[in-house]
Write a protein that holds these residues in place. Structure first.
Motif, PDB file in Angstrom:
ATOM      1  N   THR A 177       0.831  -1.215   0.000  1.00 36.20           N
ATOM      2  CA  THR A 177       0.000   0.000   0.000  1.00 36.20           C
ATOM      3  C   THR A 177       0.860   1.258   0.000  1.00 36.20           C
ATOM      4  O   THR A 177       0.381   2.334  -0.331  1.00 36.20           O
ATOM      5  N   VAL A 189      -4.279  -2.765  -1.498  1.00 36.81           N
ATOM      6  CA  VAL A 189      -3.585  -4.041  -1.695  1.00 36.81           C
ATOM      7  C   VAL A 189      -4.275  -4.775  -2.831  1.00 36.81           C
ATOM      8  O   VAL A 189      -5.497  -4.916  -2.839  1.00 36.81           O
ATOM      9  N   ALA A 202      -6.000 -10.069  -0.040  1.00 38.22           N
ATOM     10  CA  ALA A 202      -6.010  -8.642  -0.377  1.00 38.22           C
ATOM     11  C   ALA A 202      -7.187  -7.952   0.318  1.00 38.22           C
ATOM     12  O   ALA A 202      -7.041  -6.865   0.906  1.00 38.22           O
TER      13      ALA A 202
END
Lengths: 403, 403
Positions: A177, A189, A202
């Motif tokens: 990130t 993500v 994610a």
């Protein structure tokens, strides 16, 4: 090292191996014509050991490539550092002494500052003091709850922490990130492959960031968000016991090296005080194991500081303690580093690492221990991954290959 | 060696290569500070040859791994010893001079004693004398008949023999029957993979044991059964002719080495009497071949006996005969071993093997031939598999790679 070959040939015997690793041992002259740290050090014990040893220069990863601590140690332990990758998140988790499980997903956290428009204005939250960050970590542990996984946040130092996600079906095929510059919004993500595990992971990581933002809101003037990077999972190394048939133990003062040793299935021994304390531990545990990894950290730190003289003094201190190891009469004693950290470069480097192996079956080629003596040694310049093969061979722990 | 690369680049020329292999040449000092066998030997001819040669230390298989004769020679011939495996049964068949075909399955036989309850009471049938075992081998050859395959039993020595199964669709993915200790029943041969070939071969091997038991019953007080182990098939090496374009010949006194050379497609020449006889054969056959593998066995035997002085004398004997080889004016002459057999260890070992290559295109680095001179040589420490590449290159038998 071909681990299948080691599995096939290794036999258990009573012989004992000591692998003494001076972190970042390899060095360079500070100026043309000069000596390296190891060459400059007064090391009568290492020199007389060298005169009875096989010598060589080991290369941890690949030509010109400076290894991190993870790959450096993986290679020393015989694992291919290009195959087994230890993510930064994993190293951070090991570094804070977190016992990482086989299914755990770890990432490095930076506390950071987000401005009113959602852009990152400081990637380190003004290097928030450790005590303040530690309080925020406690808050995150108390208040962040995610569906289907446990989360553990552990503080490292200043703005740095680690988060570990524990659950089934996670993947580390994830993007960071951290936008790497200020003035940008943090990135979501993203799954780096199409697997359901990566998609789910994610989503969990993004949920963690949202929850953390909520919990942190109004708690600190600068640390109002977290950046995640270096997602990694336990590299699932085959253990020393399984590959080499060794009851291996590690003596190391720093959590990261303990963690690396634990990845290889070594038992951790209490390290005691300083280098002398490590060697005292070695003596006390001598009967219980047949392989000892002893890790000495300060050589690397001195190299990173660019402090040639301090690195020399630490090498000399180890030299002074060497007789205590020799008194134990190990069948095989190797002294080396996990990589070079020349004071000249103030960082890890790609240079060859001096390697010395003493057993009753050596072909000595020099009367001192140093980079140039090692370059002309009977082992030549060789991949660090082969070190375990040599240790096993010299300990007479390998059957003959083929009839 | 990358055999495909050799296939692509090799060209036929009139130049001649001699590869002189002193079995187990590599050695160690008997005590710290001492010399190795080769260093201790008085070798004026080898030393002046070294002064005109490229030198290096070769490694047959992998770091710390002691090679058997099979892998040692495969590496010398450029074949990857980890890819091409020569089972013990195959080596035994080669060792008795049996001409193994591409589909033949071979296993080592031990005559053994089975007690009334079916358990093995002696795994070597009291080391039955060779004459008695030889009679039993004749009986097995006369009376054992199996459905769909031919069987050949050949006596080795005392309780040892070899059986070869000849037929289509056989596999060597089979377990041994030898229980390795007395007081246990022999094990059935089991297929080690799920292939139909392995199943069929296991059934045939078990049928052979049953038939052998029947034939042996009442024939000998101790040798009343056979144990089978080390199942292996012809490793199907691509030939020297096909890979290197060489008309290769082998001069070796021992059947096993003749067999290994035949696996590589070399023509076997009559060896004559002793080392001098081998060199005389070389002289007589000089016009008919462009590659000669000359194998000298006694260095290895002396090392295995722990007889440092005898190994030194044999090296000196070879040195004395060297001018006869040099008179032939080979374009390339290499002198090396297939592995080390230090008298210090009384066995094959993992240590580097001295390697010398004389051609008109060398970069000499020393004035003597020995392990330490080779360690600092222009070839460094290198895999034995690369030797064929060097021989071909120095013989100007390789085209340039790429434009």
């Amino acid at each position: 090292m071909d681990l299948d070959l080691m599995r096939e040939l290794s036999v258990r015997t009573d012989s004992r191996i000591v692998l003494l690793v001076l972190d970042g041992l390899g060095g360079l002259p500070m100026e043309p014509g000069g000596k390296t740290e190891l060459e400059a050090a007064e090391t009568p014990h290492l020199d007389s050991l060298a005169a009875a040893s096989d010598l060589g220069l080991s290369r941890p990863v690949a030509a010109g490539v400076s290894p991190g601590s993870g790959p450096g140690h993986l290679a020393l332990f015989g694992y291919d550092p290009l195959r087994y990758r230890v993510g930064r998140g994993v190293l951070s988790a090991l570094g804070v002494g977190f016992e990482l499980g086989r299914n755990d997903l770890a990432a490095r956290i930076n506390f950071a500052t987000k401005d009113g428009s959602g852009r990152i204005s400081d990637r380190r939250a003004g290097r928030i003091p450790s005590e303040e960050a530690s309080r925020l970590v406690d808050l995150l542990n108390e208040r962040v709850r995610l569906e289907g996984v446990e989360t553990f946040v552990v503080h490292e130092k200043e703005h740095r922490a680690v988060v570990v996600f524990r659950g089934e079906g996670l993947s580390d095929a994830l993007t960071d990130t951290d936008p790497q510059r200020t003035g940008l919004e943090p990135l979501p993500v993203e799954p780096a492959d199409g697997s359901p595990e990566a998609k789910r992971s994610a989503a969990l990581a993004n949920a963690f960031v949202r929850e953390a933002d909520r919990v942190l809101e109004g708690r600190h003037p600068r640390a109002n968000t977290v950046l995640l990077r270096g997602f990694g999972m336990h590299p699932a190394l085959p253990s020393f016991e399984e590959v080499y048939g060794l009851r291996a133990a590690a003596i190391a003062a720093y959590p990261m090296y303990k963690g690396l040793a634990r990845l290889a299935g070594m038992e951790l021994l209490p390290e005691g005080e300083g280098i002398a304390g490590e060697i005292e531990t070695l003596r006390r545990s001598w009967r219980d194991h047949d392989f000892f990894f002893v890790h000495v950290k300060p050589t690397d730190a001195a190299g990173e500081d660019g402090d040639f003289e301090r690195k020399v003094r630490i090498i000399e201190e180890v030299d002074g303690l060497l007789p205590r190891i020799l008194q134990l009469e190990p069948d095989v004693l190797a002294v080396t580093g996990d990589h070079a950290t020349p004071a000249r470069l103030r960082s890890h480097s790609w240079h060859g690492v001096p390697f010395l192996l003493r057993s009753p079956y050596t072909l000595p080629t020099a009367r001192s221990f140093g980079e140039r003596a090692c370059a002309g040694g009977s082992l030549g310049v060789f991949p660090a991954q082969e070190i375990m093969g040599y240790l096993m061979g010299h300990a007479l722990k390998l059957n003959r290959y083929g009839a």
